[in-house]
Design a protein around this motif. Structure first.
Motif, PDB file in Angstrom:
ATOM      1  N   PHE A   5       0.824  -1.209   0.000  1.00 33.52           N
ATOM      2  CA  PHE A   5       0.000   0.000   0.000  1.00 33.52           C
ATOM      3  C   PHE A   5       0.862   1.264   0.000  1.00 33.52           C
ATOM      4  N   ILE A   6       1.874   1.298   0.847  1.00 29.31           N
ATOM      5  CA  ILE A   6       2.726   2.492   0.955  1.00 29.31           C
ATOM      6  C   ILE A   6       3.474   2.747  -0.357  1.00 29.31           C
ATOM      7  N   VAL A   7       4.072   1.704  -0.924  1.00 31.83           N
ATOM      8  CA  VAL A   7       4.821   1.874  -2.171  1.00 31.83           C
ATOM      9  C   VAL A   7       3.885   2.275  -3.301  1.00 31.83           C
ATOM     10  N   ASN A   8       2.708   1.643  -3.356  1.00 31.57           N
ATOM     11  CA  ASN A   8       1.732   2.008  -4.392  1.00 31.57           C
ATOM     12  C   ASN A   8       1.284   3.456  -4.248  1.00 31.57           C
ATOM     13  N   LEU A   9       1.099   3.895  -3.027  1.00 33.11           N
ATOM     14  CA  LEU A   9       0.699   5.282  -2.785  1.00 33.11           C
ATOM     15  C   LEU A   9       1.777   6.252  -3.271  1.00 33.11           C
ATOM     16  N   PHE A  10       3.035   5.952  -2.978  1.00 35.54           N
ATOM     17  CA  PHE A  10       4.127   6.812  -3.442  1.00 35.54           C
ATOM     18  C   PHE A  10       4.223   6.819  -4.966  1.00 35.54           C
ATOM     19  N   ILE A  11       3.999   5.668  -5.592  1.00 33.76           N
ATOM     20  CA  ILE A  11       4.021   5.609  -7.057  1.00 33.76           C
ATOM     21  C   ILE A  11       2.937   6.511  -7.629  1.00 33.76           C
ATOM     22  N   LEU A  12       1.728   6.434  -7.064  1.00 36.98           N
ATOM     23  CA  LEU A  12       0.629   7.273  -7.556  1.00 36.98           C
ATOM     24  C   LEU A  12       0.896   8.754  -7.343  1.00 36.98           C
ATOM     25  N   ILE A  13       1.443   9.105  -6.190  1.00 37.06           N
ATOM     26  CA  ILE A  13       1.685  10.521  -5.882  1.00 37.06           C
ATOM     27  C   ILE A  13       2.787  11.092  -6.777  1.00 37.06           C
ATOM     28  N   PHE A  14       3.908  10.391  -6.877  1.00 35.47           N
ATOM     29  CA  PHE A  14       5.050  10.936  -7.609  1.00 35.47           C
ATOM     30  C   PHE A  14       4.882  10.891  -9.128  1.00 35.47           C
ATOM     31  N   THR A  15       3.978  10.046  -9.620  1.00 36.65           N
ATOM     32  CA  THR A  15       3.741  10.019 -11.062  1.00 36.65           C
ATOM     33  C   THR A  15       2.463  10.764 -11.430  1.00 36.65           C
ATOM     34  N   LEU A  16       1.851  11.415 -10.457  1.00 34.52           N
ATOM     35  CA  LEU A  16       0.607  12.166 -10.645  1.00 34.52           C
ATOM     36  C   LEU A  16      -0.495  11.287 -11.258  1.00 34.52           C
ATOM     37  N   GLY A  17      -0.534  10.027 -10.838  1.00 33.55           N
ATOM     38  CA  GLY A  17      -1.571   9.110 -11.287  1.00 33.55           C
ATOM     39  C   GLY A  17      -1.222   8.340 -12.542  1.00 33.55           C
ATOM     40  N   LEU A  18      -0.134   8.709 -13.217  1.00 33.92           N
ATOM     41  CA  LEU A  18       0.235   8.013 -14.447  1.00 33.92           C
ATOM     42  C   LEU A  18       0.737   6.598 -14.180  1.00 33.92           C
ATOM     43  N   GLY A  19       1.120   6.306 -12.951  1.00 38.69           N
ATOM     44  CA  GLY A  19       1.612   4.979 -12.605  1.00 38.69           C
ATOM     45  C   GLY A  19       0.518   4.031 -12.156  1.00 38.69           C
ATOM     46  N   TYR A  20      -0.741   4.395 -12.411  1.00 39.37           N
ATOM     47  CA  TYR A  20      -1.863   3.572 -11.952  1.00 39.37           C
ATOM     48  C   TYR A  20      -1.806   2.147 -12.521  1.00 39.37           C
ATOM     49  N   ALA A  21      -1.476   2.003 -13.782  1.00 36.06           N
ATOM     50  CA  ALA A  21      -1.392   0.665 -14.393  1.00 36.06           C
ATOM     51  C   ALA A  21      -0.298  -0.158 -13.712  1.00 36.06           C
ATOM     52  N   PHE A  22       0.805   0.474 -13.362  1.00 40.44           N
ATOM     53  CA  PHE A  22       1.885  -0.210 -12.667  1.00 40.44           C
ATOM     54  C   PHE A  22       1.440  -0.636 -11.271  1.00 40.44           C
ATOM     55  N   VAL A  23       0.651   0.209 -10.596  1.00 43.95           N
ATOM     56  CA  VAL A  23       0.127  -0.114  -9.262  1.00 43.95           C
ATOM     57  C   VAL A  23      -0.801  -1.324  -9.332  1.00 43.95           C
ATOM     58  N   VAL A  24      -1.678  -1.354 -10.327  1.00 41.13           N
ATOM     59  CA  VAL A  24      -2.597  -2.484 -10.483  1.00 41.13           C
ATOM     60  C   VAL A  24      -1.806  -3.759 -10.771  1.00 41.13           C
ATOM     61  N   THR A  25      -0.790  -3.662 -11.612  1.00 43.34           N
ATOM     62  CA  THR A  25       0.036  -4.816 -11.948  1.00 43.34           C
ATOM     63  C   THR A  25       0.776  -5.327 -10.717  1.00 43.34           C
ATOM     64  N   ARG A  26       1.333  -4.428  -9.925  1.00 46.94           N
ATOM     65  CA  ARG A  26       2.042  -4.819  -8.706  1.00 46.94           C
ATOM     66  C   ARG A  26       1.095  -5.505  -7.721  1.00 46.94           C
ATOM     67  N   THR A  27      -0.113  -4.975  -7.585  1.00 46.47           N
ATOM     68  CA  THR A  27      -1.079  -5.543  -6.645  1.00 46.47           C
ATOM     69  C   THR A  27      -1.502  -6.934  -7.085  1.00 46.47           C
ATOM     70  N   MET A  28      -1.826  -7.101  -8.366  1.00 42.45           N
ATOM     71  CA  MET A  28      -2.225  -8.425  -8.870  1.00 42.45           C
ATOM     72  C   MET A  28      -1.076  -9.427  -8.743  1.00 42.45           C
ATOM     73  N   ASN A  29       0.136  -8.988  -9.030  1.00 36.41           N
ATOM     74  CA  ASN A  29       1.303  -9.850  -8.908  1.00 36.41           C
ATOM     75  C   ASN A  29       1.479 -10.298  -7.451  1.00 36.41           C
ATOM     76  N   TYR A  30       1.321  -9.388  -6.508  1.00 39.03           N
ATOM     77  CA  TYR A  30       1.441  -9.717  -5.085  1.00 39.03           C
ATOM     78  C   TYR A  30       0.388 -10.748  -4.681  1.00 39.03           C
ATOM     79  N   LEU A  31      -0.843 -10.541  -5.103  1.00 41.24           N
ATOM     80  CA  LEU A  31      -1.916 -11.460  -4.737  1.00 41.24           C
ATOM     81  C   LEU A  31      -1.692 -12.852  -5.323  1.00 41.24           C
ATOM     82  N   VAL A  32      -1.276 -12.915  -6.585  1.00 40.66           N
ATOM     83  CA  VAL A  32      -1.067 -14.207  -7.235  1.00 40.66           C
ATOM     84  C   VAL A  32       0.107 -14.956  -6.604  1.00 40.66           C
TER      85      VAL A  32
END
Length: 82
Positions: free
Chosen positions: A16-43
């Motif tokens: 959650f913390i890393v995903n939040l920093f990715i979203l903040i520092f990329t101004l939301g452009l890293g959303y696809a990367f956040v979703v990919t990281r989350t799905m990868n973690y769950l799988v």
């Protein structure tokens, strides 16, 4: 088949913390990367327990009808608003 999760609260918190920093520092452009990281973690943290009996698998529709023509007509139905 049973599913077992090996994910921990600390792992979710770190994700959650890393995903939040990715979203903040990329101004939301890293959303696809956040979703990919989350799905990868769950799988990576799901395990299947038990054995699969392949002889028990069945087709869900015995009399499958092809809906290609209907889907194609829905796709080509373009409405214009003037």
């Amino acid at each position: 088949m049973r599913m077992k999760s090996t994910a921990t609260g600390g792992g979710f918190w770190g994700l959650f913390i890393v995903n939040l920093f990715i979203l903040i520092f990329t101004l939301g452009l890293g959303y696809a990367f956040v979703v990919t990281r989350t799905m990868n973690y769950l799988v990576q943290h799901i395990e299947l327990e038990g054995e699969i009996d392949l002889s028990e698998l069945q087709q869900t529709e015995d009399a499958y009808t092809d809906a290609t023509g209907e889907d194609l007509s829905d796709m080509l139905d373009i409405d214009f608003v003037f």
